[in-house]
Motif scaffolding. Sequence first.
Motif, short mmCIF file in Angstrom:
data_model
loop_
_atom_site.label_atom_id
_atom_site.label_comp_id
_atom_site.label_asym_id
_atom_site.label_seq_id
_atom_site.Cartn_x
_atom_site.Cartn_y
_atom_site.Cartn_z
N HIS A 163 0.81 -1.21 0.00
CA HIS A 163 0.00 0.00 0.00
C HIS A 163 0.85 1.27 0.00
O HIS A 163 0.44 2.30 0.53
N ALA A 182 -2.76 3.94 0.93
CA ALA A 182 -3.87 3.26 1.61
C ALA A 182 -3.38 2.85 2.99
O ALA A 182 -2.18 2.94 3.30
N PRO A 186 -3.73 -3.44 -1.23
CA PRO A 186 -4.88 -3.74 -2.08
C PRO A 186 -5.21 -5.23 -2.14
O PRO A 186 -6.32 -5.60 -2.52
N THR A 187 -4.24 -6.08 -1.76
CA THR A 187 -4.46 -7.52 -1.76
C THR A 187 -5.11 -8.02 -0.47
O THR A 187 -5.45 -9.20 -0.36
N ALA A 188 -5.28 -7.13 0.52
CA ALA A 188 -5.81 -7.55 1.83
C ALA A 188 -7.28 -7.93 1.73
O ALA A 188 -8.01 -7.48 0.84
N ARG A 189 -7.70 -8.74 2.69
CA ARG A 189 -9.11 -9.16 2.71
C ARG A 189 -10.04 -8.00 3.04
O ARG A 189 -11.15 -7.92 2.52
N LYS A 191 -10.87 -4.04 2.72
CA LYS A 191 -10.52 -3.06 1.69
C LYS A 191 -11.12 -1.69 2.00
O LYS A 191 -12.06 -1.24 1.32
N ASP A 193 -11.76 2.08 1.78
CA ASP A 193 -11.67 2.95 0.61
C ASP A 193 -10.81 4.17 0.92
O ASP A 193 -11.18 5.02 1.73
N SER A 194 -9.66 4.27 0.27
CA SER A 194 -8.75 5.39 0.52
C SER A 194 -9.39 6.73 0.16
O SER A 194 -9.11 7.75 0.79
N ASP A 267 -15.43 -0.99 6.05
CA ASP A 267 -15.21 -2.43 6.16
C ASP A 267 -14.18 -2.75 7.24
O ASP A 267 -13.34 -3.64 7.07
N ARG A 341 -3.29 -10.14 4.70
CA ARG A 341 -2.86 -9.09 3.79
C ARG A 341 -2.58 -9.58 2.37
O ARG A 341 -2.45 -8.76 1.46
#
Length: 368
Positions: A163, A182, A186-189, A191, A193-194, A267, A341
């Motif tokens: 990130h 972020a 971006p691969t994390a479960r 997410k 929103d930045s 989230d 992550r």
Amino acid sequence: MGHSIDSPSGDLLREALCQPQFLSALAAAGWDLLVRQARRAGLLARIACMLEAQGSIELVPDAPRAHMQAAMSFGIAQHADAMRELAYIYEALAPTGVRPVLLKGAAYVAADLLPAMGRLFGNIDIMIPRERLAEVEAALMSHGWATTHHSADDQRYYREWMHGLPPLRHIRRQTVLEVHHAILPPTARLKPDSARLLASVRPLSSPQGFAVLCPADMVLDGMVHLFFNDDPSHALRNLSDLDLLLRQCGRTPKFWGDLVERANELDLNRPLELGLRYSKRLLATPVPRDVAACGGDPGRLAAAIDDWLWTRALRPQHPTATDRWTPLALSALKVRAHWLRMPPALLMRHLIVQAFRLNEPAPAPASQ
């Protein structure tokens, strides 16, 4: 707290954070133990500041008081250095028009928040829009910052899957700057929103050209950093940050509703549940009962596993405060953080690459 020694040694530092007014009852052995545990946890300066704020640091015996005053002096100098470094960062980024958002320790100090009290940190973290990364990186490099990771694998790892940029170190001052887009990869479960985070930031009048997250988002970022980080070595310090931040922000009644609402929007209900549970249980953070129930119920088995892991991680990592299961718990939390992550295939690739590079010198991690 008459620690002659009445309570388990592993709880001494947590008791000091909760009730510093009772430290005057400590025997000499208790003071020695407290200084060693607090230094290991990165909390010696904070304990000293708490005692100074209540006017009782002069009552501390000479030897531990000398350690505490030295820690406070170091913290004051570090904060001054950080503020000077922010001026350099502003000078580098002002032509781009980007207003960086300060995160974690630097944010607490710049915004003069309660967790700045005795807070030590080894690097500065900023957050910017992802589409401005290349422009910001170029501006920083033209002012003397350089990447700390030179291998193609590391560069790809950060730029594609993490990130933010690889950490940057200034070639003359040797200060470390981490540039994020972020609060989670971006691969994390999860997410968050930045764009939502950046839309709600609070500009600072001083230092010039910076902003911080809004109070609810700052708390949630602290919870994410604590419970989804692959380095639990500063877990108790980060929990103390959360405790102080919640106490300060919670004075505004609207804050608690905002916190729950933002966790839903971003989230981040799971970090909220963990953060409220352990700050209230271990540091007696005053959390309204209806809010404490908003994080959700993880289930009896999941809660038991969480407790087995986190009650060990949220202690000073000092031999007097750990047990034989602590290394296993810390290792499990590192694996858990990577699992949360990265998707399985990427995690396997990352672990294989790291296994083949075990003998290579790595840049020293900085405390945030």
